[in-house]
Structures are given as structure tokens and as C-alpha cells.
Design a protein around this motif. Structure first.
Motif, short mmCIF file in Angstrom:
data_model
loop_
_atom_site.label_atom_id
_atom_site.label_comp_id
_atom_site.label_asym_id
_atom_site.label_seq_id
_atom_site.Cartn_x
_atom_site.Cartn_y
_atom_site.Cartn_z
N ILE A 1 19.37 62.94 -11.55
CA ILE A 1 18.47 64.04 -11.18
C ILE A 1 18.04 63.87 -9.73
O ILE A 1 17.50 62.83 -9.35
N CYS A 2 18.28 64.90 -8.92
CA CYS A 2 17.95 64.83 -7.49
C CYS A 2 17.51 66.21 -7.01
O CYS A 2 17.49 67.18 -7.78
N THR A 3 17.16 66.32 -5.75
CA THR A 3 16.67 67.58 -5.22
C THR A 3 17.81 68.47 -4.71
O THR A 3 18.94 68.02 -4.52
N LEU A 4 17.49 69.74 -4.48
CA LEU A 4 18.51 70.75 -4.23
C LEU A 4 19.35 70.50 -2.99
O LEU A 4 20.49 70.99 -2.91
N GLU A 5 18.85 69.74 -2.02
CA GLU A 5 19.65 69.53 -0.82
C GLU A 5 20.92 68.73 -1.11
O GLU A 5 21.84 68.70 -0.30
N PHE A 6 20.98 68.11 -2.30
CA PHE A 6 22.18 67.36 -2.68
C PHE A 6 23.15 68.19 -3.52
O PHE A 6 24.18 67.67 -3.96
N GLU A 7 22.84 69.46 -3.72
CA GLU A 7 23.73 70.29 -4.53
C GLU A 7 25.12 70.39 -3.92
O GLU A 7 26.13 70.31 -4.63
N SER A 8 25.20 70.54 -2.61
CA SER A 8 26.51 70.64 -1.95
C SER A 8 27.25 69.31 -1.94
O SER A 8 28.45 69.26 -1.67
N HIS A 9 26.55 68.22 -2.24
CA HIS A 9 27.19 66.90 -2.32
C HIS A 9 27.78 66.64 -3.70
O HIS A 9 28.54 65.70 -3.87
N ARG A 10 27.41 67.46 -4.68
CA ARG A 10 27.87 67.21 -6.04
C ARG A 10 29.40 67.19 -6.19
O ARG A 10 29.94 66.31 -6.88
N PRO A 11 30.14 68.12 -5.55
CA PRO A 11 31.61 68.04 -5.67
C PRO A 11 32.18 66.72 -5.16
O PRO A 11 33.15 66.20 -5.73
N LEU A 12 31.58 66.16 -4.10
CA LEU A 12 32.04 64.86 -3.61
C LEU A 12 31.66 63.76 -4.57
O LEU A 12 32.46 62.85 -4.85
N TYR A 13 30.45 63.81 -5.10
CA TYR A 13 29.97 62.88 -6.12
C TYR A 13 30.99 62.83 -7.27
O TYR A 13 31.40 61.76 -7.73
N GLU A 14 31.42 64.02 -7.71
CA GLU A 14 32.34 64.11 -8.84
C GLU A 14 33.76 63.69 -8.45
O GLU A 14 34.49 63.11 -9.26
N TRP A 15 34.17 63.96 -7.19
CA TRP A 15 35.51 63.58 -6.74
C TRP A 15 35.71 62.07 -6.82
O TRP A 15 36.73 61.58 -7.31
N PHE A 16 34.73 61.35 -6.33
CA PHE A 16 34.83 59.89 -6.39
C PHE A 16 34.88 59.40 -7.84
O PHE A 16 35.68 58.52 -8.19
N LEU A 17 34.02 59.96 -8.71
CA LEU A 17 34.02 59.53 -10.10
C LEU A 17 35.35 59.82 -10.78
O LEU A 17 35.83 59.03 -11.60
N GLN A 18 35.95 60.96 -10.44
CA GLN A 18 37.22 61.35 -11.07
C GLN A 18 38.41 60.54 -10.56
O GLN A 18 39.43 60.41 -11.26
N ASN A 19 38.28 59.97 -9.37
CA ASN A 19 39.40 59.26 -8.77
C ASN A 19 39.26 57.75 -8.79
O ASN A 19 40.05 57.05 -8.16
N LEU A 20 38.27 57.26 -9.51
CA LEU A 20 38.06 55.82 -9.63
C LEU A 20 37.89 55.44 -11.10
O LEU A 20 37.39 56.24 -11.90
N PRO A 21 38.24 54.22 -11.48
CA PRO A 21 38.11 53.78 -12.88
C PRO A 21 36.68 53.36 -13.22
O PRO A 21 36.41 52.21 -13.60
N VAL A 22 35.75 54.30 -13.08
CA VAL A 22 34.33 53.99 -13.31
C VAL A 22 34.06 53.89 -14.80
O VAL A 22 34.74 54.53 -15.62
N PRO A 23 33.05 53.10 -15.19
CA PRO A 23 32.76 52.91 -16.62
C PRO A 23 32.02 54.08 -17.27
O PRO A 23 31.88 54.11 -18.50
N ALA A 24 31.52 55.03 -16.49
CA ALA A 24 30.80 56.18 -17.04
C ALA A 24 30.90 57.33 -16.05
O ALA A 24 31.24 57.14 -14.88
N ASN A 25 30.61 58.52 -16.55
CA ASN A 25 30.66 59.72 -15.70
C ASN A 25 29.33 60.46 -15.75
O ASN A 25 29.16 61.41 -16.52
N PRO A 26 28.36 60.03 -14.95
CA PRO A 26 27.06 60.71 -14.93
C PRO A 26 27.20 62.16 -14.46
O PRO A 26 28.12 62.50 -13.73
N ARG A 27 26.27 62.99 -14.88
CA ARG A 27 26.23 64.39 -14.46
C ARG A 27 25.02 64.58 -13.55
O ARG A 27 23.92 64.12 -13.86
N GLN A 28 25.25 65.19 -12.40
CA GLN A 28 24.16 65.41 -11.44
C GLN A 28 23.49 66.75 -11.69
O GLN A 28 24.15 67.77 -11.88
#
Length: 507
Positions: A240-267
Motif C-alpha cells: 500500500i502506497c500513495t498515488l504518486e507511485f501508481e505509474s511505477h506499478r507496471p515496473l514493480y510488476e515487470w521485475f516480479l514477473q521476470n525474477l524467481p521471487v517467492p511471492a507476488n505482492p499486489r500494489q
């Protein structure tokens, strides 16, 4: 703790009405569906300054929702920029979170604890052809990035081989190059309409001592590369974060999708707290401190939580204020009067009463015996008998406020006429929107020259001599005051005005 019943269409719990929070039905639905069995949130400040009133909302949202739904909250410092970070800030942040009444789960966490894992994941992206070492200067990189209306263009170093990139990155790690010479970038899309996806920087060279890792590293991961993976490592369910990070969410998700992370949090993003007459930019707050326009980060005129604490605000008043304004996705400006209403409401119900004359004028009652003293008993609080009584001496010489006497009174004057040490803090800025000015000079021009008045020679009832730091009182007819946590001494309290008895700014 039992979980509340929520109607996702109305955001209303059964039972008493609760403040609007659009995240409530989302969390309830995740629990009902079995997507999550326990909610895990986090508060992840960067340790580069003190927390301000805007952070209070984020703290209340993250800790509050976890408490409400029987979950836990992590306190994690996203410490990726050692040049601007300091142990002083870490200590202050921990103190502020505790002061607000919240406890984090487990030990304090640091993103720097995950630097080894992040470094390994960076190498995996290089091996997958999804990251490369770039030699463009900062000026060239800005030119290649494009604009909001024009796409960027690929760096001439973008097509280096995997072997070359692994070698260059290893040499960056070994400390062969000076600061700024090279960076590691993700290979995404230089033509993306989202500027954050135009091959963002993952690592930069910075020969700086880190407050947690010492001199182990001379390359540090960027915030955007660190944040999401840290959430994944910790098993955060709702980021949970503030609205100025909304445009960062696709990048947040890109890294999670392209790495073998143990979980996939939702922003999820909510609107930040914008309070008028207030500065919440860390850069500008630091400028106020560094240039000595105020007396430190905890100056009672500052918007920091440490400042509000010294001014006499209670944790409950700030938590109630954050509840009152709700949690939604609509940006707006909250009137400072709402915060003052919250503290008045709290102190009116809980603060003992006392007499203190701020601008004293001695009055001699000539027809009262010279050596006689009567000790009058008055309640410490008009509605709380359990607080007991206080004794107020009455003698031949008394003190009244100068405003209660006038030699040539106007018609209708109802106070005295012939024959008939405190600190006063006010709002630091005169303008409702002091942050609007980006220019430093304009921003400083908004400072209220009367934001601090120091009164000496005040006359107070004897019971106030026993006041301990952070004891709060209503000085009758004057306002609510607190014994300063730093300047008060045994038997010599120094009082700060928390808030007036009523709002005078709106008149």
C-alpha cells in the motif's frame, strides 16, 4: 481478533459506522476467497529525514488495516541511498511509529539485508538478456530518454553481449570505476508511453559508506529495483502506497514477473495527505533545518511527527484525524482546521484545567487583608471527578491579563477599568499552499514571522510547577498547552501552546 463483515459494494461494516477506506473490501474479498490467509503489510520509509504528518496517514493505513484484519505489519527501511541516510533518522522513525501507538512484527528490517539477493537477481536478468551496463553520461541518458510526447531511443550500449555485460557489471562491483561512470539498466521499452519503463536504472556506482553494510558495496540498487523484490522476500500481501507511485506499478510488476521471487505482492495506491499551511517535502523540511529557519526537525512549528509531539498533539488525535479524512484515491487538500479540531476534541475531554496569565498585570485588592491567603479548591477537570481537585491561592495581590484592563475603555467594555515563561507557536507558513512555489526563495518568503513568540514573566497557579514533560493542560481562556519535552526542567516547566481554544485563522 474477529474479522469484520464487509459489503464490498458499500464499504460498510456491520455495526457502528467506520471511516471510508476503499481497501477494506479488497482485503476482505482476498481473505474470503482464500487468496490470503493472513494479511501482511509494511511501512517502508527511506531513512533520509524525519517522518511528517503525511507519513502518519500511511502508518495508520498500513498498521490499522493489519490490526483490523488480524494481520501483521513490517517496519522496513528502504535504505538504498547511503549518501542521504543517517542513524538519527532511523532512531527518530522508530520512535515516531511507537509514539503513534503501533508495534511492528518481528525485528526492524532493512532493504540492505537483501543486497546479496538483489545482486544475484540482477545477474539473472543480465544472463536472460534483460539488463545491460550503460556508459551514457547522465546528460546523454536524459537526451536519449525522450519526453512525455516523444519516444526515447536505444542506447548505443544496449546490445552488448551477455558476456560483456557480466564482465562490466563485475568490474562495477569490484570498484574499478568512479561514481556515475556506468549504470546497470533493465532492458524494457524505450518507446513506452510510461517513462518508468524506458530502460530504468537498476544499479549505480556510489562509493559511500553504508550505515548497515559498511564498505561492502560500491554499487547500490535503485529504489524501484529494490522495493518490489523486498516486498516479495517478506511475503507482503498488500503493498500500500500513495498515488504518486501508481505509474511505477507496471515496473514493480515487470521485475516480479521476470525474477524467481517467492511471492507476488499486489500494489494499491491511495491519495496522499495534503494539508494546507504545511510543507511535507523532505527536501524543503531539511532546508528549513539546515538554514536554521527553525530549531531542528522537532521544532513545534514543523510538520514532522516529532514537531507535533513537542507541540502537544496526542497520538490519539493524529490517529483520529487520519480516520476522519478517510482513505480513497481522490487527491485533495485537507484544511488544517480539521487537525486542530481533532486535538481540541481530545484535550477538551482529557486535559486538566489550570490558570496561567500569559501577559500579567498585577492588581492590588485594597480592601482585602494584607496577610490573608485563602486556598480555593477547584476541579482539575469539570467532567472528570476522578482527576481530583487543585488548590488555587487567593490573596491581596492577584494577576490579570493585560487585555482585561483598559484605562480608556470603549463603550460596552466589560472588563476592569479605573474605578470600576511560555512559548506561543503558530502556523509556520502564511500561505495555504506554501509547497506550490518550487523556487526556494518564494517558499521561504511564505514563513510567518510571528510563528514563534516567547513570553517570560507569566504567572501560573502553583500546581503547574509540578508539571512533567508532555503533561497537557487547558489554560482557561488561553488555550491548550504542553510542558515541553526538551526544555522543561524539574520544577521549571516550559509550556508550548498546542492550539487555541477556537479556530482564529478562519475568521
Amino acid at each position: 481478533m474477529s474479522k469484520p463483515t464487509v459489503d464490498p459494494t458499500s464499504n460498510a461494516k456491520s455495526g457502528p459506522a467506520v471511516p471510508v477506506n476503499f481497501l477494506r473490501p479488497i482485503i476482505q474479498a482476498d481473505l474470503d476467497s482464500g487468496k490470503h490467509t493472513q494479511i501482511v503489510t509494511r511501512f517502508p520509509p527511506e531513512p533520509n529525514g524525519y517522518l511528517h504528518i503525511g507519513h502518519a496517514k500511511s502508518i495508520c493505513v498500513n498498521f490499522g488495516l493489519a490490526q483490523e484484519f488480524g494481520g501483521v505489519t513490517h517496519l522496513r527501511f528502504d535504505d538504498t541511498n547511503p549518501a542521504k541516510e543517517d542513524q538519527e533518522y532511523i532512531d527518530a522513525i522508530e520512535s515516531d511509529v511507537k509514539w503513534l501507538g503501533f508495534e511492528w512484527s518481528g525485528e526492524v528490517r532493512y532493504a540492505s539485508q537483501y543486497f546479496d539477493q538483489l545482486h544475484d537477481w540482477a545477474i539473472e536478468l543480465i544472463k536472460a538478456g534483460k539488463a545491460y551496463v550503460d556508459d551514457l553520461t547522465p546528460e546523454q541518458a536524459k537526451e536519449y530518454r525522450g519526453s512525455l510526447t516523444e519516444p526515447g531511443k536505444n542506447s548505443p550500449f544496449r546490445d552488448r553481449s551477455v558476456e560483456e555485460n557480466l564482465d562490466w557489471f563485475a568490474r562495477m562491483r569490484a570498484g574499478e570505476f568512479p561514481d556515475g561512470a556506468r549504470v546497470l539498466r533493465a532492458k524494457i521499452d524505450m518507446a513506452s508511453p510510461n517513462m518508468n519503463l524506458r530502460d530504468p536504472i537498476m544499479y549505480r556506482i556510489r562509493h559511500a559508506h553504508h550505515h548497515q553494510t559498511g564498505d561492502k558495496w560500491c554499487i547500490y540498487p535503485n529504489y524501484d529495483f529494490t522495493h518490489g523484490q523486498s516486498d516479495a522476500i517478506e511475503g507482503i500481501t498488500h503493498s500500500i502506497c500513495t498515488l504518486e507511485f501508481e505509474s511505477h506499478r507496471p515496473l514493480y510488476e515487470w521485475f516480479l514477473q521476470n525474477l524467481p521471487v517467492p511471492a507476488n505482492p499486489r500494489q494499491y495506491e491511495f491519495s496522499r495527505l495534503n494539508l494546507n499551511y504545511t510543507i511535507t517535502s523532505k527536501r524543503k523540511l531539511k532546508q528549513l533545518v539546515d538554514e536554521k529557519h527553525v530549531n531542528g526537525w522537532d521544532d513545534p512549528r514543523m510538520s514532522t511527527l516529532s514537531g507535533f509531539r513537542r507541540r502537544g498533539y496526542t497520538p490519539a488525535s493524529i490517529r483520529n484525524f487520519c480516520d476522519m479524512i478517510g482513505t480513497n484515491r481522490s487527491d485533495g487538500v485537507v484544511d488544517f482546521g480539521m487537525l486542530e479540531f481533532s486535538i481540541r476534541q481530545d484535550l477538551d475531554a482529557n486535559a486538566p484545567r489550570a490558570m496561567c496569565v500569559l501577559r500579567p498585570l498585577k492588581v492590588v485588592i485594597t480592601n482585602y487583608p494584607q496577610d490573608q491567603v485563602e486556598n480555593l479548591e477547584l476541579p482539575r477537570h469539570p467532567q472528570k471527578e476522578e482527576l481530583g481537585v487543585r488548590k488555587l491561592p487567593f490573596a491581596r495581590e492577584i494577576y490579570i491579563d493585560r487585555d482585561d484592563f483598559m484605562e480608556e475603555p470603549p463603550k460596552g467594555y466589560k472588563r476592569l477599568e479605573p474605578n470600576g515563561e511560555v512559548r506561543l507557536y503558530d502556523r509556520l507558513f502564511r500561505s495555504p499552499n506554501p509547497e506550490k512555489a518550487e523556487d526556494s526563495a518564494s517558499f521561504l518568503d511564505n514563513i510567518n514571522p510571528d510563528s514563534l513568540q516567547v513570553l517570560t514573566g507569566c504567572r501560573a497557579e502553583p500546581s503547574l510547577g509540578d508539571a512533567q514533560p508532555e503533561d497537557r493542560f487547558q489554560f482557561e481562556r488561553e488555550g491548550y498547552f504542553v510542558a515541553d519535552i526538551k526544555d522543561s526542567k524539574p520544577g521549571q516547566p516550559v509550556f508550548n501552546r498546542t492550539v487555541t481554544l477556537r479556530d482564529s485563522w478562519g475568521q
